[in-house]
Write a protein that holds these residues in place. Structure first.
Motif, mmCIF file in Angstrom:
data_model
loop_
_atom_site.group_PDB
_atom_site.id
_atom_site.type_symbol
_atom_site.label_atom_id
_atom_site.label_comp_id
_atom_site.label_asym_id
_atom_site.label_seq_id
_atom_site.Cartn_x
_atom_site.Cartn_y
_atom_site.Cartn_z
ATOM 1 N N SER A 188 14.460 13.791 8.187
ATOM 2 C CA SER A 188 14.432 13.547 9.633
ATOM 3 C C SER A 188 13.839 12.178 9.950
ATOM 4 C CB SER A 188 13.627 14.631 10.344
ATOM 5 O OG SER A 188 12.242 14.374 10.186
ATOM 6 N N GLY A 189 13.120 11.598 8.977
ATOM 7 C CA GLY A 189 12.531 10.274 9.182
ATOM 8 C C GLY A 189 11.159 10.331 9.845
ATOM 9 N N TYR A 190 10.628 11.545 10.025
ATOM 10 C CA TYR A 190 9.360 11.683 10.737
ATOM 11 C C TYR A 190 8.483 12.719 10.058
ATOM 12 C CZ TYR A 190 6.059 12.463 14.497
ATOM 13 O OH TYR A 190 4.910 12.565 15.223
ATOM 14 N N LEU A 191 7.240 12.322 9.702
ATOM 15 C CA LEU A 191 6.317 13.256 9.056
ATOM 16 C C LEU A 191 5.447 13.909 10.121
ATOM 17 C CD1 LEU A 191 5.194 11.054 6.008
ATOM 18 C CD2 LEU A 191 7.144 12.629 6.151
ATOM 19 N N ASP A 192 5.581 15.222 10.263
ATOM 20 C CA ASP A 192 4.944 15.922 11.382
ATOM 21 C C ASP A 192 3.423 15.807 11.368
ATOM 22 O OD1 ASP A 192 7.383 16.642 12.291
ATOM 23 O OD2 ASP A 192 7.326 18.700 11.507
ATOM 24 N N ASN A 193 2.782 16.303 10.304
ATOM 25 C CA ASN A 193 1.321 16.330 10.284
ATOM 26 C C ASN A 193 0.715 14.944 10.363
ATOM 27 O OD1 ASN A 193 1.084 19.042 10.160
ATOM 28 N ND2 ASN A 193 0.918 19.149 7.922
ATOM 29 N N GLU A 194 1.385 13.992 9.746
ATOM 30 C CA GLU A 194 0.848 12.633 9.694
ATOM 31 C C GLU A 194 1.181 11.872 10.963
ATOM 32 O OE1 GLU A 194 2.565 14.183 7.347
ATOM 33 O OE2 GLU A 194 0.959 14.457 5.886
ATOM 34 N N TYR A 228 0.846 -1.195 0.000
ATOM 35 C CA TYR A 228 0.000 0.000 0.000
ATOM 36 C C TYR A 228 0.877 1.238 0.000
ATOM 37 C CZ TYR A 228 1.051 0.896 4.915
ATOM 38 O OH TYR A 228 1.697 1.178 6.078
ATOM 39 N N GLY A 229 0.336 2.322 -0.464
ATOM 40 C CA GLY A 229 1.063 3.584 -0.467
ATOM 41 C C GLY A 229 0.141 4.706 -0.048
ATOM 42 N N VAL A 230 0.713 5.683 0.642
ATOM 43 C CA VAL A 230 -0.052 6.852 1.075
ATOM 44 C C VAL A 230 0.621 8.084 0.499
ATOM 45 C CG1 VAL A 230 -0.879 8.192 3.039
ATOM 46 C CG2 VAL A 230 -0.559 5.716 3.265
ATOM 47 N N ILE A 231 -0.170 8.928 -0.146
ATOM 48 C CA ILE A 231 0.359 10.201 -0.635
ATOM 49 C C ILE A 231 -0.157 11.283 0.293
ATOM 50 C CG2 ILE A 231 0.336 11.828 -2.565
ATOM 51 C CD1 ILE A 231 0.554 9.447 -4.383
ATOM 52 N N THR A 232 0.760 11.993 0.949
ATOM 53 C CA THR A 232 0.345 12.962 1.963
ATOM 54 C C THR A 232 -0.266 14.190 1.312
ATOM 55 O OG1 THR A 232 2.397 14.229 1.963
ATOM 56 C CG2 THR A 232 2.307 12.306 3.432
ATOM 57 N N ALA A 233 -0.941 14.996 2.140
ATOM 58 C CA ALA A 233 -1.370 16.322 1.701
ATOM 59 C C ALA A 233 -0.110 17.132 1.363
ATOM 60 C CB ALA A 233 -2.166 16.990 2.815
ATOM 61 N N PRO A 234 -0.261 18.191 0.541
ATOM 62 C CA PRO A 234 0.940 18.926 0.134
ATOM 63 C C PRO A 234 1.623 19.613 1.309
ATOM 64 C CG PRO A 234 -1.068 20.025 -0.633
ATOM 65 C CD PRO A 234 -1.481 18.703 -0.082
ATOM 66 N N LYS A 235 2.966 19.619 1.241
ATOM 67 C CA LYS A 235 3.793 20.338 2.211
ATOM 68 C C LYS A 235 4.613 21.349 1.432
ATOM 69 C CE LYS A 235 4.406 15.955 4.674
ATOM 70 N NZ LYS A 235 3.970 16.189 6.047
ATOM 71 N N SER A 236 5.174 22.337 2.115
ATOM 72 C CA SER A 236 6.120 23.193 1.410
ATOM 73 C C SER A 236 7.319 22.313 1.063
ATOM 74 C CB SER A 236 6.564 24.359 2.291
ATOM 75 O OG SER A 236 7.478 23.901 3.267
ATOM 76 N N VAL A 237 8.019 22.639 -0.020
ATOM 77 C CA VAL A 237 9.098 21.752 -0.452
ATOM 78 C C VAL A 237 10.179 21.683 0.617
ATOM 79 C CG1 VAL A 237 10.325 23.513 -1.805
ATOM 80 C CG2 VAL A 237 10.579 21.115 -2.391
ATOM 81 N N ILE A 257 11.036 17.999 2.412
ATOM 82 C CA ILE A 257 12.352 17.346 2.341
ATOM 83 C C ILE A 257 12.952 17.239 3.739
ATOM 84 C CG2 ILE A 257 14.694 17.523 1.436
ATOM 85 C CD1 ILE A 257 13.536 18.669 -1.122
ATOM 86 N N ASN A 258 12.799 18.277 4.544
ATOM 87 C CA ASN A 258 13.319 18.202 5.914
ATOM 88 C C ASN A 258 12.681 17.058 6.690
ATOM 89 O OD1 ASN A 258 15.005 20.324 5.467
ATOM 90 N ND2 ASN A 258 13.882 21.813 6.704
ATOM 91 N N GLU A 259 11.362 16.928 6.568
ATOM 92 C CA GLU A 259 10.682 15.852 7.289
ATOM 93 C C GLU A 259 11.118 14.491 6.762
ATOM 94 O OE1 GLU A 259 6.408 16.393 7.444
ATOM 95 O OE2 GLU A 259 6.637 18.488 8.062
ATOM 96 N N TYR A 260 11.231 14.403 5.448
ATOM 97 C CA TYR A 260 11.685 13.133 4.869
ATOM 98 C C TYR A 260 13.056 12.759 5.432
ATOM 99 C CZ TYR A 260 13.413 9.605 1.824
ATOM 100 O OH TYR A 260 13.946 8.432 1.396
#
Ligand code: ADP
Ligand code: ADP
Length: 544
Positions: A261-267, A243-252, A256-259
């Motif tokens: 860091s290994g942790y998606l803040d909003n999600e 399965y795959g999840v496409i998140t809501a849009p983030k600022s670029v 990239i920072n969240e990616y």
């Protein structure tokens, strides 16, 4: 039910911790019972470049096919898919950013141009030369401009069959951007391109969005280029193939920072155990290390001097990772072949009397042999817990061990070739473009596998690559090639990272700043305040 499966959980006692909120909704599409499900869709915006960042097999292409109107999403109800039409899909997306877009798809009003991911396959579908291919798509009357900016001129009359990977990539890009449509979907723009060409491609795409108000959707695994290219970013995560999840849009920047860091803040979602960190200051062991080998000045010409390479003699140190950078067609692979003895030099003796384990740029392992048989023929460490932890796991080989080499995809073949190169016992490991065909997760993992291997085995490693993040994370010192591509190349001595990056980026006229939060390098806008200041100070990469 947990939202991933349709019916009851097939794993019975499975405990779902931290189920992301996206997975509690219905998917956008499910290919069949227990088949891949896609949650969420990217939302292209007029006049903007929307990026998608995530591993392969996570549903990016599925999402693009839905937005292109090629695949009618079944909203997870694959069993009664026939009853679902675009009206119902529109209803499901009412009130979201996608509402207007899906209405246009339903009404057949969306026109789309797509650049395929695997440009190597273009020669199988097109007979003719570059000019013929490009003239078929010249709808915006922009061809001359694209041909010039992408330096396609020299191959205009050449047959598509005879183009190199980098030439095919630029021709495919020109053919896509020359079309006159509302939406442009570009599935990876950097494979086979050098950094200068990557930056040019990124700027052309931005111009089309900004000046013509087009919507651009780009999948890209080179993070420095994605950062330069996109306005907003959807991160894709999940379980490749499941399965795959496409998140809501983030600022670029945040995406990239969240990616990294290994942790998606909003999600509220961890996608990797450890963060990826960059060093702000020029590193490490610029002076440490005994000499492994010295090589003399070397020259090599092809044919009647159509291309000439001059190498300034230098030394390779024990236990270092030496990065090698420079444009395409400048002689990097030629230098690698001189060192490995695959090619004779004209002047100077390149015979280093070393055991060299070499991964060439174009990986040609395609015998009819299983992956496990191939790798166990290289090392008797095969299958040991050390080898499994350090090589097989980070390069994600477990799932393909029983496949035949000849059936592997480009990215799978690359990972087997990196494993084979590192598994051989040698004095020097030389990897030519290990990032090619790897997705962003695989690049991160391959980088740390190479780095750890070098540290733990006291190995000396040379890496040729165009991915600046990969070079930054790997290299202790840098060897810079410059000159005139396809005419003459010059290789300087290995030098400390700061000096090497300055020389290399000065040739390209590109400067980097540091992200305030994560210290990761970001390309400056040309002629911005920082760009001008750093050029004046001669600090192209490690700005104070
Ligand atoms: P990505 O572009 O992120 O690599 P894709 O959208 O191509 O991912 O594929 C996601 C998953 O969906 C893969 O596991 C793939 O095998 C599966 N898949 C793709 N097309 C189909 C199909 N027509 N039927 C069943 N599964 C499919
Ligand atoms: P790089 O690795 O920097 O892209 P290469 O070393 O592969 O560059 O090639 C440098 C130049 O030499 C290119 O113009 C290429 O076309 C040419 N070249 C490479 N191999 C040969 C060959 N065997 N015969 C003739 N020309 C070659």
């Amino acid at each position: 039910t947990c939202g991933i499966c349709v019916e009851k959980c097939p794993f019975d006692a499975i405990e779902i911790i931290n189920l992301p909120k996206e997975l509690q909704d219905d998917p956008a599409h499910r290919y069949g019972e227990n088949a891949f499900s896609l949650y969420g869709l990217p939302a292209p915006q007029e006049g903007q470049v929307t990026g998608i960042l995530g591993p392969n097999g996570i549903g990016k292409t599925t999402a693009v096919r839905i937005l292109a109107g090629e695949l009618e999403p079944n909203l997870g109800r694959h069993a009664d898919a026939d009853e679902i039409g675009w009206d119902e899909v529109l209803e499901a997306y009412r009130g979201t950013e996608l509402q207007d877009y899906i209405a246009d798809v339903r009404d057949g009003e969306v026109t789309v141009a797509r650049k395929p991911q695997y440009v190597d396959q273009i020669p199988n579908t097109f007979d003719g030369n570059t000019r013929e291919l490009l003239e078929r798509t010249n709808e915006r009357d922009a061809l001359d401009h694209l041909v010039e900016r992408l330096s396609i001129g020299p191959v205009m009359e050449q047959s598509i069959d005879d183009l190199s990977g980098g030439e095919l990539q630029r021709v495919a890009l020109a053919a896509t951007l020359a079309r006159d449509t509302d939406f442009y979907f570009l599935d990876e723009i950097t494979p086979y391109l050098d950094i200068g060409q990557r930056v040019t491609a990124a700027r052309l795409i931005r111009e089309l969005a900004e000046e013509e108000g087009k919507s651009m959707l780009v999948v890209e695994h080179d993070l420095a280029i994605l950062d330069l290219l996109a306005d907003t970013l959807h991160v894709a995560y999940g379980e490749p193939g499941a399965y795959g999840v496409i998140t809501a849009p983030k600022s670029v920047r945040n995406g990239i920072n969240e990616y990294l860091s290994g942790y998606l803040d909003n999600e509220n979602m961890r996608i990797r155990p450890d963060p990826i960190e960059f060093e702000e200051h020029a590193p490490r062991s610029a002076t440490r290390g005994d000499t492994l080998v010295e090589y003399p000045d070397l020259t090599k010409s092809y044919g009647d001097g159509e291309f000439t390479l001059e190498v300034e003699g230098g030394e390779i140190r024990e236990n270092e990772v030496l990065g090698i950078v420079g444009p395409n067609g400048i002689g990097k692979s030629t230098f690698a072949k001189l060192l490995t003895g695959n090619l004779e030099s004209d002047e100077g003796d390149a015979d280093l009397d070393l055991d060299i384990s070499y991964k060439p740029q174009y990986v040609t392992i395609d015998q009819h042999m299983r992956v496990d048989a191939f790798l166990s023929s290289i090392t008797d460490q095969f299958g040991s817990s050390y080898w499994n932890t350090e090589i097989a796991q980070p390069l994600q080989l477990e799932r393909i061990m029983e496949q035949n080499l000849s059936d592997l995809s480009g990215g799978e073949r690359q990972r087997v070739a990196i494993a084979a190169c590192l598994s051989d016992s040698a004095d020097l490991y030389l990897l030519d473009e290990p990032s090619a065909h790897l997705d962003v997760d695989q690049r991160v993992q391959a980088t740390s596998a190479i780095r750890r291997y070098a540290e733990q085995q006291d190995a000396t490693v040379m890496v040729i690559d165009h991915d600046i993040y990969m070079i930054d994370l790997l290299a202790d010192r840098l060897m810079v090639f410059d000159g005139e591509p396809a005419v003459r190349g010059r290789a300087g001595q290995p030098q400390p990272m700061r000096d090497g990056m300055n020389e290399f980026l000065a040739n390209l006229e590109v400067t980097f700043r540091r992200d305030e939060r994560t210290s990761r390098p970001r390309i400056n806008k040309p002629a911005s305040q920082l760009d001008k200041q750093q050029k004046q100070d001669g600090e192209y990469y490690y700005a104070p």
